[in-house]
Motif scaffolding. Structure first.
Motif, PDB file in Angstrom:
ATOM      1  N   MET A 198       0.846  -1.174   0.000  1.00 22.86           N
ATOM      2  CA  MET A 198       0.000   0.000   0.000  1.00 22.86           C
ATOM      3  C   MET A 198       0.895   1.241   0.000  1.00 22.86           C
ATOM      4  SD  MET A 198      -3.010   0.933   2.632  1.00 22.86           S
ATOM      5  CE  MET A 198      -4.504   0.643   1.756  1.00 22.86           C
ATOM      6  N   THR A 199       0.571   2.202  -0.832  1.00 23.78           N
ATOM      7  CA  THR A 199       1.368   3.425  -0.918  1.00 23.78           C
ATOM      8  C   THR A 199       0.687   4.551  -0.150  1.00 23.78           C
ATOM      9  OG1 THR A 199       0.258   4.121  -2.931  1.00 23.78           O
ATOM     10  CG2 THR A 199       2.257   2.805  -3.186  1.00 23.78           C
ATOM     11  N   ASN A 200       1.496   5.467   0.331  1.00 24.84           N
ATOM     12  CA  ASN A 200       0.944   6.633   1.021  1.00 24.84           C
ATOM     13  C   ASN A 200       0.560   7.680  -0.009  1.00 24.84           C
ATOM     14  OD1 ASN A 200       1.340   5.560   3.527  1.00 24.84           O
ATOM     15  ND2 ASN A 200       3.363   6.466   3.779  1.00 24.84           N
ATOM     16  N   ARG A 201      -0.602   8.217   0.148  1.00 22.46           N
ATOM     17  CA  ARG A 201      -1.073   9.242  -0.775  1.00 22.46           C
ATOM     18  C   ARG A 201      -0.896  10.616  -0.162  1.00 22.46           C
ATOM     19  NH1 ARG A 201      -6.600   6.856  -3.362  1.00 22.46           N
ATOM     20  NH2 ARG A 201      -5.722   4.849  -3.957  1.00 22.46           N
ATOM     21  N   ALA A 202      -0.549  11.545  -0.994  1.00 17.96           N
ATOM     22  CA  ALA A 202      -0.435  12.942  -0.560  1.00 17.96           C
ATOM     23  C   ALA A 202      -1.828  13.545  -0.527  1.00 17.96           C
ATOM     24  CB  ALA A 202       0.453  13.723  -1.517  1.00 17.96           C
ATOM     25  N   PRO A 203      -2.077  14.471   0.393  1.00 23.66           N
ATOM     26  CA  PRO A 203      -3.395  15.122   0.426  1.00 23.66           C
ATOM     27  C   PRO A 203      -3.626  15.942  -0.833  1.00 23.66           C
ATOM     28  CG  PRO A 203      -1.913  16.103   2.033  1.00 23.66           C
ATOM     29  CD  PRO A 203      -1.189  14.950   1.434  1.00 23.66           C
ATOM     30  N   ILE A 204      -4.869  16.007  -1.245  1.00 27.27           N
ATOM     31  CA  ILE A 204      -5.227  16.767  -2.438  1.00 27.27           C
ATOM     32  C   ILE A 204      -5.093  18.261  -2.187  1.00 27.27           C
ATOM     33  CG2 ILE A 204      -7.105  17.338  -4.012  1.00 27.27           C
ATOM     34  CD1 ILE A 204      -8.124  14.468  -3.588  1.00 27.27           C
ATOM     35  N   LEU A 205      -5.534  18.702  -1.032  1.00 23.99           N
ATOM     36  CA  LEU A 205      -5.466  20.117  -0.674  1.00 23.99           C
ATOM     37  C   LEU A 205      -4.413  20.318   0.402  1.00 23.99           C
ATOM     38  CD1 LEU A 205      -9.273  20.912  -0.451  1.00 23.99           C
ATOM     39  CD2 LEU A 205      -7.728  21.442  -2.328  1.00 23.99           C
ATOM     40  N   PRO A 206      -3.773  21.480   0.436  1.00 25.63           N
ATOM     41  CA  PRO A 206      -2.809  21.732   1.513  1.00 25.63           C
ATOM     42  C   PRO A 206      -3.535  21.864   2.854  1.00 25.63           C
ATOM     43  CG  PRO A 206      -3.108  23.697   0.192  1.00 25.63           C
ATOM     44  CD  PRO A 206      -3.866  22.589  -0.491  1.00 25.63           C
ATOM     45  N   GLN A 207      -2.812  21.571   3.914  1.00 23.77           N
ATOM     46  CA  GLN A 207      -3.364  21.701   5.259  1.00 23.77           C
ATOM     47  C   GLN A 207      -3.705  23.165   5.533  1.00 23.77           C
ATOM     48  OE1 GLN A 207      -4.018  19.223   7.328  1.00 23.77           O
ATOM     49  NE2 GLN A 207      -4.684  20.485   9.020  1.00 23.77           N
ATOM     50  N   PRO A 208      -4.930  23.474   5.968  1.00 22.71           N
ATOM     51  CA  PRO A 208      -5.265  24.877   6.240  1.00 22.71           C
ATOM     52  C   PRO A 208      -4.493  25.378   7.453  1.00 22.71           C
ATOM     53  CG  PRO A 208      -7.032  23.449   6.960  1.00 22.71           C
ATOM     54  CD  PRO A 208      -6.041  22.577   6.241  1.00 22.71           C
ATOM     55  N   PRO A 209      -4.230  26.678   7.496  1.00 18.14           N
ATOM     56  CA  PRO A 209      -3.536  27.223   8.663  1.00 18.14           C
ATOM     57  C   PRO A 209      -4.433  27.128   9.888  1.00 18.14           C
ATOM     58  CG  PRO A 209      -4.305  28.994   7.262  1.00 18.14           C
ATOM     59  CD  PRO A 209      -4.571  27.702   6.535  1.00 18.14           C
ATOM     60  N   PRO A 210      -3.843  26.983  11.073  1.00 19.28           N
ATOM     61  CA  PRO A 210      -4.675  26.926  12.283  1.00 19.28           C
ATOM     62  C   PRO A 210      -5.404  28.255  12.496  1.00 19.28           C
ATOM     63  CG  PRO A 210      -2.360  27.063  12.850  1.00 19.28           C
ATOM     64  CD  PRO A 210      -2.432  26.919  11.360  1.00 19.28           C
ATOM     65  N   ILE A 211      -6.606  28.159  13.026  1.00 21.87           N
ATOM     66  CA  ILE A 211      -7.384  29.366  13.307  1.00 21.87           C
ATOM     67  C   ILE A 211      -6.836  29.992  14.574  1.00 21.87           C
ATOM     68  CG2 ILE A 211      -9.666  30.272  13.870  1.00 21.87           C
ATOM     69  CD1 ILE A 211     -10.811  27.906  12.282  1.00 21.87           C
ATOM     70  N   ARG A 212      -6.430  31.217  14.491  1.00 23.26           N
ATOM     71  CA  ARG A 212      -5.892  31.921  15.638  1.00 23.26           C
ATOM     72  C   ARG A 212      -6.836  33.056  15.985  1.00 23.26           C
ATOM     73  NH1 ARG A 212      -3.259  27.992  17.173  1.00 23.26           N
ATOM     74  NH2 ARG A 212      -1.241  27.584  16.318  1.00 23.26           N
ATOM     75  N   GLY A 213      -6.771  33.459  17.230  1.00 20.96           N
ATOM     76  CA  GLY A 213      -7.646  34.523  17.672  1.00 20.96           C
ATOM     77  C   GLY A 213      -6.907  35.593  18.432  1.00 20.96           C
ATOM     78  N   SER A 214      -7.586  36.700  18.619  1.00 25.33           N
ATOM     79  CA  SER A 214      -7.083  37.802  19.429  1.00 25.33           C
ATOM     80  C   SER A 214      -7.932  37.891  20.683  1.00 25.33           C
ATOM     81  CB  SER A 214      -7.190  39.125  18.666  1.00 25.33           C
ATOM     82  OG  SER A 214      -6.378  39.107  17.525  1.00 25.33           O
ATOM     83  N   VAL A 215      -7.279  37.988  21.821  1.00 24.25           N
ATOM     84  CA  VAL A 215      -7.979  38.101  23.100  1.00 24.25           C
ATOM     85  C   VAL A 215      -8.096  39.577  23.448  1.00 24.25           C
ATOM     86  CG1 VAL A 215      -7.935  37.521  25.544  1.00 24.25           C
ATOM     87  CG2 VAL A 215      -7.095  35.876  23.865  1.00 24.25           C
TER      88      VAL A 215
END
Length: 94
Positions: free
Chosen positions: A1-18
């Protein structure tokens, strides 16, 4: 079994301002205790009412609003960070 690359890039983490209304805070520390990412710490300084208030010490806020929900004084809340920037603390007047 081969490893497949994701079709879409990983989205950036959602960050917030306090955002903290320093003068409303009564130093109960609930926001610090209930923050799942531990971005808050108690300040060594006092507000005009004589209470220690929270400070943002980490930049990994996930905008979960736990701080807002638990605060009895409505002294803290989080908003999504503007795109293209990291978290920045905003201190609001009472």
């Amino acid at each position: 079994m081969t490893n497949r690359a994701p079709i879409l890039p990983q989205p950036p983490p959602i960050r917030g301002s306090v955002h903290i209304h320093i003068e409303r805070c009564k130093g109960c520390e609930l926001c610090i205790d209930y923050c799942p990412t531990r971005v808050l710490e108690l300040s060594p300084q006092f507000n005009v009412k004589g209470y220690h208030y929270p400070l943002v010490v980490e930049d990994n806020c996930i905008t979960c609003q736990s701080c807002f929900v638990i605060c009895p004084e409505f002294a803290i809340f989080a908003t999504p960070a503007p795109s293209g920037s990291e978290t920045s603390e905003a201190t609001l007047p009472a």
